[in-house]
Scaffold this motif. Structure first.
Motif, PDB file in Angstrom:
ATOM      1  N   GLN A 151      43.743  64.409  39.175  1.00 23.61           N
ATOM      2  CA  GLN A 151      42.327  64.337  38.820  1.00 23.61           C
ATOM      3  C   GLN A 151      41.948  62.909  38.427  1.00 23.61           C
ATOM      4  O   GLN A 151      40.910  62.400  38.844  1.00 23.61           O
ATOM      5  CB  GLN A 151      42.007  65.292  37.667  1.00 23.61           C
ATOM      6  N   ALA A 152      42.781  62.255  37.628  1.00 27.05           N
ATOM      7  CA  ALA A 152      42.509  60.873  37.222  1.00 27.05           C
ATOM      8  C   ALA A 152      42.490  59.952  38.443  1.00 27.05           C
ATOM      9  O   ALA A 152      41.614  59.088  38.559  1.00 27.05           O
ATOM     10  CB  ALA A 152      43.552  60.404  36.208  1.00 27.05           C
ATOM     11  N   LEU A 153      43.441  60.142  39.364  1.00 28.22           N
ATOM     12  CA  LEU A 153      43.481  59.332  40.577  1.00 28.22           C
ATOM     13  C   LEU A 153      42.213  59.554  41.401  1.00 28.22           C
ATOM     14  O   LEU A 153      41.601  58.600  41.881  1.00 28.22           O
ATOM     15  CB  LEU A 153      44.721  59.669  41.407  1.00 28.22           C
ATOM     16  N   ALA A 154      41.806  60.805  41.563  1.00 25.15           N
ATOM     17  CA  ALA A 154      40.604  61.108  42.343  1.00 25.15           C
ATOM     18  C   ALA A 154      39.371  60.446  41.732  1.00 25.15           C
ATOM     19  O   ALA A 154      38.529  59.900  42.458  1.00 25.15           O
ATOM     20  CB  ALA A 154      40.410  62.616  42.446  1.00 25.15           C
ATOM     21  N   ASP A 155      39.251  60.479  40.412  1.00 21.09           N
ATOM     22  CA  ASP A 155      38.115  59.844  39.741  1.00 21.09           C
ATOM     23  C   ASP A 155      38.126  58.331  39.930  1.00 21.09           C
ATOM     24  O   ASP A 155      37.091  57.719  40.176  1.00 21.09           O
ATOM     25  CB  ASP A 155      38.115  60.175  38.250  1.00 21.09           C
ATOM     26  N   ILE A 156      39.299  57.730  39.815  1.00 21.76           N
ATOM     27  CA  ILE A 156      39.421  56.279  39.990  1.00 21.76           C
ATOM     28  C   ILE A 156      39.065  55.883  41.413  1.00 21.76           C
ATOM     29  O   ILE A 156      38.310  54.941  41.647  1.00 21.76           O
ATOM     30  CB  ILE A 156      40.842  55.802  39.615  1.00 21.76           C
ATOM     31  N   VAL A 157      39.602  56.611  42.388  1.00 16.69           N
ATOM     32  CA  VAL A 157      39.349  56.289  43.797  1.00 16.69           C
ATOM     33  C   VAL A 157      37.877  56.511  44.143  1.00 16.69           C
ATOM     34  O   VAL A 157      37.257  55.690  44.811  1.00 16.69           O
ATOM     35  CB  VAL A 157      40.277  57.107  44.724  1.00 16.69           C
ATOM     36  N   ALA A 158      37.299  57.619  43.701  1.00 16.48           N
ATOM     37  CA  ALA A 158      35.892  57.907  44.000  1.00 16.48           C
ATOM     38  C   ALA A 158      34.966  56.857  43.388  1.00 16.48           C
ATOM     39  O   ALA A 158      33.909  56.554  43.948  1.00 16.48           O
ATOM     40  CB  ALA A 158      35.514  59.295  43.500  1.00 16.48           C
ATOM     41  N   GLY A 159      35.358  56.279  42.267  1.00 12.83           N
ATOM     42  CA  GLY A 159      34.554  55.258  41.609  1.00 12.83           C
ATOM     43  C   GLY A 159      34.718  53.867  42.186  1.00 12.83           C
ATOM     44  O   GLY A 159      34.013  52.940  41.790  1.00 12.83           O
ATOM     45  N   ASN A 160      35.624  53.700  43.135  1.00 13.70           N
ATOM     46  CA  ASN A 160      35.878  52.387  43.734  1.00 13.70           C
ATOM     47  C   ASN A 160      35.426  52.396  45.194  1.00 13.70           C
ATOM     48  O   ASN A 160      36.088  52.989  46.049  1.00 13.70           O
ATOM     49  CB  ASN A 160      37.372  52.059  43.646  1.00 13.70           C
ATOM     50  N   PRO A 161      34.317  51.738  45.527  1.00 20.27           N
ATOM     51  CA  PRO A 161      33.805  51.785  46.902  1.00 20.27           C
ATOM     52  C   PRO A 161      34.763  51.211  47.945  1.00 20.27           C
ATOM     53  O   PRO A 161      34.668  51.556  49.114  1.00 20.27           O
ATOM     54  CB  PRO A 161      32.512  50.979  46.839  1.00 20.27           C
ATOM     55  N   GLU A 162      35.695  50.363  47.529  1.00 27.16           N
ATOM     56  CA  GLU A 162      36.639  49.766  48.479  1.00 27.16           C
ATOM     57  C   GLU A 162      37.649  50.773  49.020  1.00 27.16           C
ATOM     58  O   GLU A 162      38.130  50.637  50.140  1.00 27.16           O
ATOM     59  CB  GLU A 162      37.381  48.597  47.818  1.00 27.16           C
TER      60      GLU A 162
ATOM     61  N   GLN B 164      19.253  76.186  57.175  1.00 25.74           N
ATOM     62  CA  GLN B 164      20.207  76.653  58.187  1.00 25.74           C
ATOM     63  C   GLN B 164      21.622  76.284  57.745  1.00 25.74           C
ATOM     64  O   GLN B 164      21.954  75.127  57.622  1.00 25.74           O
ATOM     65  CB  GLN B 164      19.899  76.030  59.548  1.00 25.74           C
ATOM     66  N   GLY B 165      22.414  77.307  57.496  1.00 28.27           N
ATOM     67  CA  GLY B 165      23.783  77.088  57.041  1.00 28.27           C
ATOM     68  C   GLY B 165      24.752  77.105  58.190  1.00 28.27           C
ATOM     69  O   GLY B 165      24.383  77.378  59.315  1.00 28.27           O
ATOM     70  N   PRO B 166      25.979  76.764  57.914  1.00 34.91           N
ATOM     71  CA  PRO B 166      26.496  76.370  56.606  1.00 34.91           C
ATOM     72  C   PRO B 166      26.107  74.934  56.244  1.00 34.91           C
ATOM     73  O   PRO B 166      25.765  74.146  57.113  1.00 34.91           O
ATOM     74  CB  PRO B 166      28.017  76.489  56.779  1.00 34.91           C
ATOM     75  N   ALA B 167      26.181  74.635  54.965  1.00 39.13           N
ATOM     76  CA  ALA B 167      25.981  73.257  54.513  1.00 39.13           C
ATOM     77  C   ALA B 167      27.245  72.477  54.846  1.00 39.13           C
ATOM     78  O   ALA B 167      28.359  72.986  54.713  1.00 39.13           O
ATOM     79  CB  ALA B 167      25.722  73.225  53.017  1.00 39.13           C
ATOM     80  N   ILE B 168      27.071  71.254  55.294  1.00 37.41           N
ATOM     81  CA  ILE B 168      28.190  70.363  55.587  1.00 37.41           C
ATOM     82  C   ILE B 168      28.139  69.246  54.552  1.00 37.41           C
ATOM     83  O   ILE B 168      27.148  68.519  54.462  1.00 37.41           O
ATOM     84  CB  ILE B 168      28.098  69.777  57.009  1.00 37.41           C
ATOM     85  N   ILE B 169      29.197  69.140  53.758  1.00 37.70           N
ATOM     86  CA  ILE B 169      29.209  68.166  52.666  1.00 37.70           C
ATOM     87  C   ILE B 169      30.426  67.253  52.818  1.00 37.70           C
ATOM     88  O   ILE B 169      31.561  67.714  52.833  1.00 37.70           O
ATOM     89  CB  ILE B 169      29.261  68.876  51.295  1.00 37.70           C
ATOM     90  N   ASP B 170      30.162  65.959  52.963  1.00 41.70           N
ATOM     91  CA  ASP B 170      31.220  64.945  52.963  1.00 41.70           C
ATOM     92  C   ASP B 170      31.263  64.375  51.563  1.00 41.70           C
ATOM     93  O   ASP B 170      30.286  63.773  51.112  1.00 41.70           O
ATOM     94  CB  ASP B 170      30.922  63.841  53.976  1.00 41.70           C
ATOM     95  N   ALA B 171      32.384  64.585  50.866  1.00 41.29           N
ATOM     96  CA  ALA B 171      32.431  64.196  49.456  1.00 41.29           C
ATOM     97  C   ALA B 171      33.842  63.861  49.007  1.00 41.29           C
ATOM     98  O   ALA B 171      34.819  64.337  49.600  1.00 41.29           O
ATOM     99  CB  ALA B 171      31.892  65.344  48.600  1.00 41.29           C
ATOM    100  N   PRO B 172      33.969  63.058  47.945  1.00 38.45           N
ATOM    101  CA  PRO B 172      35.274  62.846  47.324  1.00 38.45           C
ATOM    102  C   PRO B 172      35.824  64.164  46.775  1.00 38.45           C
ATOM    103  O   PRO B 172      35.059  65.061  46.428  1.00 38.45           O
ATOM    104  CB  PRO B 172      34.973  61.864  46.189  1.00 38.45           C
TER     105      PRO B 172
END
Length: 186
Positions: free
Chosen positions: A41-52, A142-150
């Motif tokens: 979880q900590a890694l995911a938060d760090i990576v998601a917060g870094n645009p690079e 119109q579903g399904p919703a397509i979500i690209d996300a961290p």
């Protein structure tokens, strides 16, 4: 890297420079298993917060909708949805890729907004509410919703979802947790 290797490397990193015979970390293998999810979880938060490096832990989620409402998938980091994209399955929108939706923070604003220029979505009670462009009715989406996300990887898919360039960071985060150090997203 598989989960067993992660635990071994984190323990070895945590005990580096200490007396291995008297180090309690060697006795913490079971605790390391429980702390792996915290480190992920900590890694995911760090990576998601870094645009690079954000793209290294992003994936596409398909969310079934019922009257414009769907459940948020497990592992999706909703606090970073602004870094991804939310769209519907309307083949007439966005050159066949679906209409792109904008986030509304408060549900009251979502239901009161009469501007139909944009598709809107709102996250409430672990659900996504969507309203398509040109309509004030969520049921018209119109579903399904397509979500690209961290997202946050799990121990089960560690070897396929955590890229090699992030494994050293994951080992260091888990080692810090084993040493009792607080891990905060940077």
């Amino acid at each position: 890297m598989i989960w067993r290797e992660l635990i071994t490397f984190a323990i070895q990193t945590a005990i580096a420079g200490t007396d291995a015979d008297n180090n309690p970390i060697l006795k913490q293998r079971l605790e390391a298993a429980g702390m792996t999810d915290q480190a992920l979880q900590a890694l995911a938060d760090i990576v998601a917060g870094n645009p690079e490096i954000r793209a290294r832990l992003e994936k596409q989620f398909s969310v079934a909708l019922s009257s414009g409402v769907g459940s948020i998938p497990a592992g999706m980091l909703t606090q970073f949805l602004r870094e991804g994209v939310v769209r519907d399955s309307d083949s007439g929108g966005n050159n066949g890729l679906g209409n792109i939706y904008s986030r509304v923070q408060r549900y009251a604003n979502f239901i009161q907004d009469q501007d139909v220029s944009f598709g809107l979505y709102c996250i409430v009670d672990n659900q996504i509410f969507m309203r398509p462009p040109s309509s004030t009715f969520p049921a018209d989406t119109q579903g399904p919703a397509i979500i690209d996300a961290p997202f946050t990887p799990t121990t089960d898919d560690l070897d396929t979802t955590v890229p090699d360039e992030l494994t050293n960071d994951l080992v260091a985060l888990l080692a810090k947790l084993l040493r009792g150090m607080v891990v905060v997203a940077e």
